[in-house]
Design a protein around this motif. Structure first.
Motif, mmCIF file in Angstrom:
data_model
loop_
_atom_site.group_PDB
_atom_site.id
_atom_site.type_symbol
_atom_site.label_atom_id
_atom_site.label_comp_id
_atom_site.label_asym_id
_atom_site.label_seq_id
_atom_site.Cartn_x
_atom_site.Cartn_y
_atom_site.Cartn_z
ATOM 1 N N GLU A 89 0.830 -1.194 0.000
ATOM 2 C CA GLU A 89 0.000 0.000 0.000
ATOM 3 C C GLU A 89 0.870 1.253 0.000
ATOM 4 O O GLU A 89 0.597 2.222 -0.720
ATOM 5 C CB GLU A 89 -0.917 -0.033 1.230
ATOM 6 C CG GLU A 89 -2.155 0.809 1.036
ATOM 7 C CD GLU A 89 -3.299 0.412 1.959
ATOM 8 O OE1 GLU A 89 -3.309 -0.730 2.460
ATOM 9 O OE2 GLU A 89 -4.173 1.241 2.161
ATOM 10 N N ARG A 90 1.937 1.195 0.799
ATOM 11 C CA ARG A 90 2.819 2.364 0.815
ATOM 12 C C ARG A 90 3.520 2.538 -0.522
ATOM 13 O O ARG A 90 3.667 3.652 -1.015
ATOM 14 C CB ARG A 90 3.835 2.235 1.951
ATOM 15 C CG ARG A 90 3.296 2.793 3.270
ATOM 16 C CD ARG A 90 4.405 2.949 4.293
ATOM 17 N NE ARG A 90 4.874 1.669 4.779
ATOM 18 C CZ ARG A 90 4.296 1.004 5.794
ATOM 19 N NH1 ARG A 90 3.264 1.525 6.411
ATOM 20 N NH2 ARG A 90 4.756 -0.155 6.176
ATOM 21 N N SER A 91 3.919 1.434 -1.134
ATOM 22 C CA SER A 91 4.568 1.547 -2.451
ATOM 23 C C SER A 91 3.616 2.197 -3.449
ATOM 24 O O SER A 91 4.010 3.063 -4.242
ATOM 25 C CB SER A 91 4.952 0.164 -2.988
ATOM 26 O OG SER A 91 5.621 -0.580 -2.021
ATOM 27 N N ILE A 92 2.342 1.755 -3.412
ATOM 28 C CA ILE A 92 1.373 2.324 -4.354
ATOM 29 C C ILE A 92 1.180 3.807 -4.071
ATOM 30 O O ILE A 92 1.191 4.635 -4.984
ATOM 31 C CB ILE A 92 0.020 1.581 -4.244
ATOM 32 C CG1 ILE A 92 0.190 0.119 -4.689
ATOM 33 C CG2 ILE A 92 -1.035 2.265 -5.095
ATOM 34 C CD1 ILE A 92 -1.042 -0.730 -4.459
ATOM 35 N N MET A 93 1.034 4.165 -2.790
ATOM 36 C CA MET A 93 0.829 5.577 -2.448
ATOM 37 C C MET A 93 2.004 6.416 -2.920
ATOM 38 O O MET A 93 1.824 7.523 -3.424
ATOM 39 C CB MET A 93 0.666 5.745 -0.924
ATOM 40 C CG MET A 93 -0.707 5.434 -0.363
ATOM 41 S SD MET A 93 -2.074 6.184 -1.266
ATOM 42 C CE MET A 93 -1.803 7.906 -0.919
ATOM 43 N N ARG A 94 3.216 5.857 -2.737
ATOM 44 C CA ARG A 94 4.385 6.623 -3.170
ATOM 45 C C ARG A 94 4.362 6.847 -4.676
ATOM 46 O O ARG A 94 4.593 7.947 -5.155
ATOM 47 C CB ARG A 94 5.676 5.910 -2.754
ATOM 48 C CG ARG A 94 6.100 6.244 -1.325
ATOM 49 C CD ARG A 94 7.523 5.790 -1.064
ATOM 50 N NE ARG A 94 7.624 4.340 -1.076
ATOM 51 C CZ ARG A 94 7.469 3.584 0.000
ATOM 52 N NH1 ARG A 94 7.238 4.135 1.175
ATOM 53 N NH2 ARG A 94 7.549 2.276 -0.070
ATOM 54 N N LEU A 95 4.045 5.796 -5.400
ATOM 55 C CA LEU A 95 3.987 5.943 -6.857
ATOM 56 C C LEU A 95 2.877 6.919 -7.259
ATOM 57 O O LEU A 95 3.065 7.779 -8.104
ATOM 58 C CB LEU A 95 3.722 4.578 -7.510
ATOM 59 C CG LEU A 95 4.904 3.627 -7.624
ATOM 60 C CD1 LEU A 95 4.420 2.240 -8.021
ATOM 61 C CD2 LEU A 95 5.904 4.152 -8.654
ATOM 62 N N ALA A 96 1.715 6.767 -6.617
ATOM 63 C CA ALA A 96 0.560 7.574 -7.020
ATOM 64 C C ALA A 96 0.746 9.038 -6.676
ATOM 65 O O ALA A 96 0.313 9.922 -7.407
ATOM 66 C CB ALA A 96 -0.707 7.028 -6.357
ATOM 67 N N ALA A 97 1.390 9.303 -5.529
ATOM 68 C CA ALA A 97 1.529 10.684 -5.095
ATOM 69 C C ALA A 97 2.844 11.297 -5.565
ATOM 70 O O ALA A 97 3.098 12.475 -5.355
ATOM 71 C CB ALA A 97 1.428 10.759 -3.574
#
Lengths: 513, 355
Positions: A498-506
């Motif tokens: 989830e953190r990896s996705i948030m980092r990519l998305a943001a």
């Protein structure tokens, strides 16, 4: 000495108190006892995932929605705006994510809208222009006061909106994702302006997905999750990783079906570098039969547009779309459906189902020709509907009942069933569980998993990361129209993923460090 | 306590009070109630004068043309559109048809034989004009993205103007050699046993039969065919229809073409009744009467819900009211006022159903 104590007093002076605000919508508890305090001269960041309740809270402050519980205090007086106008008059200005300008009017007319300088009932154009120019200069916008707003680029419109809020000389200024459409230079100007307003004693609520930006600008940061305030912190206390964890911080319940192994068949759908002008830039991905590909990204990152382009709902440019290796380009959703590519919209009531029509009519519409080219066979329509109601365990009063009498989850099942009736080989699901209660969500997850196991190639777009992580074989992440990376949910822990996705998305990796 | 509460919750959803249910039925079938009531009222109050077959026939005959147009209008409105040009299309189609027929009048010999070709040419060209006007309206609405109200308002003005120019503002009468037009207008189906006071059979004119056939076909199209379902879907939610693979533009184009076709039929019905085409009067305000009948019949003006049989009753209700007013010797100026009140009442009564 004197200025320092005055500054201190300004910081301590509470302008806005939000006290245990609650708000429910049908099937969703949007806000649950949220309390915030904002002082004069404070920039207060509000962060949270999509659906965490930020927008609802801001709408309540701006007089667009009314709370079910709790109270608001503005400058020591109870504040209960019943309209946007009342909020503005009380000194609360909001710059909306969706721009709120009259596109046919000039910049100056928009800036003074509702407060036009008048004499004998006539607008005095001179003072109106002067006011507009002054405010535009404060914002640092190089925009002609006489230009028509609709002719400006979106960034220009955003600046006009900010100038308009300034012109209202508000005590509280709410900025909702203000930099999403601004260039870097414009963003810097905006930040300068926010700091100047802060010096002048304005209380500012700053909402953004871009965590580095929030940390750089805000004095304090409140984190919302599932309608609750889960943390109030400062940039010094929390780095972006910690903020991301706070935003996410959920346990993944066993609502998800066991993830089958990722099939390694040849791709059923292959999208090669297609673009949708203004929304998607050179996106490529592929889905194998039996595979569930997740598509994450912030709202406005181009996820929906990409899926719609594949489904023939939007024109796309460049690259190509290959279905079982053969090049296709659908010019209409009909062509896509006929070739087995079905899309279920995120906008269930507006695009997914016909709320006023019967369940049976909803179900057979996408595949109506199969029931008779001129006169559909009612008997077969009825039996097909009964069949789908049984297969998907849909609860509806009667096949002839209007769709609006069903719950959101059952409407969604009908939306999916009507597309499945076409016997698609590729199913694109956009926010399939939005506004659906937990029990129905679980059933939808199992349905999607079963469909994939039967050989359907599935794309699931969602803002709810846990559901993508729980459901998908792979998760692609979009940011600002580009596919910026892919995450394997089986490789890391759910929280890590989830953190990896948030980092990519943001875009954390770009801005931070 | 909790049982009672649960019972009342379930009760309010599943079963409803008899009053609420009868109100529901009134909303759904109010137009039928109004029709039966008006008919019974007239039958009792006027007695034989109203029930006489000739009277009923004449009332129907006078309104067959508008009725045919109203059927087409129902389909357009169900699909979320509107066509204000139908009256002008009636006139233009009728005028062109009459000109075509008269142009071929030379083929008719002294005994009146050989009228078939000019007659056929006249009808065919009228229908061609109706289809073309409808397709033009549909094209402007779909390809041109002009709001239907504006596109067809332009048609109302423009088509009438062409008609006036063709007839130089006057009337086009059927050529003397062509007697068949009038003959068709006065011919029809004699229903066995239906006779007048002199024991002569009462002929139900072809135009009335045409009207009834159009009603039946219209209702079947709407409720039984794929096109009908598509019309409802587009009118109910155009976006959702597009997302469901409905060819929205084609469906709309069809709806306007059908109403153009109906307008041509209406123009023909009017022509055979009058044996002439008045460029300024034929079809005048037909769009308004047709829309009024559609609304009274219970079709939603915002689209997505409609019924042709309701429109038929709407036409008949308007006919009976006009008839009553003239029998009461109410000045003709007030007829429009009464119709206006009826339309507002019809919408108010039927609105409850949607919410």
């Amino acid at each position: 000495m004197q200025t320092a104590s005055a500054g201190l007093a300004a910081i301590l002076r509470l302008v806005l108190e939000i006290d245990a605000i609650g708000k429910s919508f049908p099937a969703v508890r949007a806000l649950d006892g949220v309390s915030l305090r904002v002082a004069a001269g404070e920039v207060h960041g509000v962060i949270g995932e999509n659906g965490a309740g930020k927008s609802t809270l801001m709408k309540i402050l701006a007089g667009i929605e009314r709370p079910d519980e709790g109270r608001l205090v503005l400058d020591g007086r109870p504040y209960a705006p019943r309209s946007a106008r009342e909020a503005t008059d009380a000194g609360v200005a909001m710059i909306h994510q969706e721009l709120n300008l009259a596109p046919a009017l000039s910049v100056a007319e928009n800036i003074v809208l509702g407060r036009e300088p008048r004499r004998w009932g006539f607008v005095r154009r001179g003072p109106m222009r002067a006011e507009a120019r002054r405010r535009l200069a404060e914002v640092g916008a190089e925009v002609d006061a006489d230009a028509i707003v609709g002719d400006l680029p979106v960034a220009g419109q955003q600046l006009v909106e900010i100038a308009k809020a300034l012109s209202q000389e508000s005590k509280v200024l709410i900025l909702d994702e203000p930099t999403a459409v601004l260039s870097e230079r414009e963003t810097r100007k905006l930040f300068d302006l926010v700091r100047r307003l802060k010096e002048a004693g304005t209380a500012i609520l700053y909402i953004s997905h871009l965590l580095p930006e929030v940390r750089g600008l805000c004095d304090r940061i409140s984190v919302l999750r599932d309608g609750r305030l889960v943390a109030e912190t400062t940039p010094a206390e929390s780095d972006t990783d910690r903020l991301a964890s706070l935003m996410v911080g959920r346990e993944l319940a066993d609502v998800y079906p066991p993830r089958g192994s990722r099939p390694n068949a040849a791709p059923r759908l292959r999208v090669e570098s297609i673009s949708v002008p203004g929304h998607v830039e050179g996106a490529s991905f592929e889905i194998a039969p039996g595979e569930i590909l997740g598509l994450a990204g912030l709202v406005g990152s181009g996820r929906t547009e990409l899926a719609e382009a594949v489904a023939g709902l939007r024109p796309s440019r460049g690259g190509g779309i290959l279905l079982d290796g053969a090049a296709v380009r659908f010019r209409s959703p009909r062509q896509a459906l006929d070739r087995g590519v079905a899309y279920v919209s995120e906008d269930r009531k507006g695009r997914g189902v016909f709320t006023e029509l019967a369940c049976i009519e909803n179900l057979t519409l996408p595949n109506l020709a199969a029931y008779g080219r001129v006169v559909p066979d009612r008997r077969r329509e009825r039996s097909a509907t009964a069949e789908w109601i049984r297969t998907l365990d849909i609860r509806c009063p009667a096949p002839a009942a209007p769709m609006r009498t069903l719950s959101g989850g059952n409407q969604q099942k009908f939306a999916v069933a009507s597309r499945l009736d076409v016997k698609p080989t590729v199913l694109l699901l956009d926010e399939p569980t939005r506004g659906v209660d937990v029990g129905a969500k679980r059933e939808l997850y199992h349905l999607i998993s079963t469909l994939a196991a039967d050989g359907l190639a599935c794309l699931v777009i969602s803002s709810e990361l846990p559901e993508l992580i729980g459901l998908c074989h792979r998760i692609a992440v979009m940011r600002q129209g580009r596919l910026v990376g892919e995450v394997d949910p089986a490789a890391e822990s759910p929280d890590e993923t989830e953190r990896s996705i948030m980092r990519l998305a943001a875009g954390v990796s770009e801005h931070a460090a | 306590m909790s049982d009672a509460a649960a019972g009342s919750v379930a009760g309010s959803v599943v079963t409803r009070s008899p009053l609420a249910r009868s109100l529901d039925l009134l909303q759904q079938y109010g137009v039928l109630v109004a029709f039966v009531g008006l008919f019974a009222f007239n039958a009792i109050w006027q007695g034989d004068a109203f029930l006489k077959p000739e009277n009923l026939r004449n009332l129907l005959n006078q309104n067959a043309a508008v009725g045919i147009v109203a059927v087409g209008m129902t389909l357009v409105i169900v699909a979320g559109g509107i066509d204000l040009s139908v009256g002008a299309v009636m006139a233009l189609a009728a005028a062109v048809g009459m000109l075509a027929m008269n142009g071929l009048a030379g083929m008719v010999d002294a005994e009146g034989a050989g009228q078939f070709v000019p007659l056929l040419a006249g009808f065919a060209s009228a229908i061609g004009v109706g289809l073309a006007c409808g397709a033009l309206n549909g094209g402007l609405v779909t390809l041109g993205r002009i709001p239907a109200f504006i596109a067809t308002l332009a048609g109302l003005i423009g088509f009438r103007s062409i008609t006036l120019a063709l007839a130089e503002g006057g009337e086009i009468r059927a050529d003397q050699a062509i007697t068949a037009v009038q003959a068709i207008g006065r011919d029809g189906l004699a229903i066995p046993g239906v006779v007048n006071a002199y024991d002569k059979p009462v002929v139900f004119y072809w135009t009335i039969l045409l009207f009834l056939v159009v009603v039946v076909l219209g209702q079947l199209t709407l409720s039984r065919t794929r096109l009908g379902r598509h019309l409802v879907a587009v009118g109910s939610n155009e976006l959702a229809a597009r997302y469901s693979g409905v060819p929205v533009a084609r469906v709309k184009l069809w709806s306007y073409t059908i109403v153009g076709f109906c307008a041509a039929l209406g123009g023909i019905a009017s022509t055979v009744r009058m044996n002439s085409v008045s460029s300024s009067q034929l079809g005048l305000y037909a769009e308004l009467d047709a829309i009024a009948a559609v609304v009274i019949g219970g079709t939603s003006m915002t689209g997505g819900r409609g019924r042709v049989w309701g429109t038929l009753l709407g036409v008949l209700i308007l006919v009976m009211i006009t008839n009553m007013l003239s029998l009461w010797q109410v000045e003709v100026y007030w007829q429009g006022f009464v119709k206006g009140v009826i339309i507002v009442l019809a919408v108010l009564i039927q609105r409850g159903r949607a919410s």
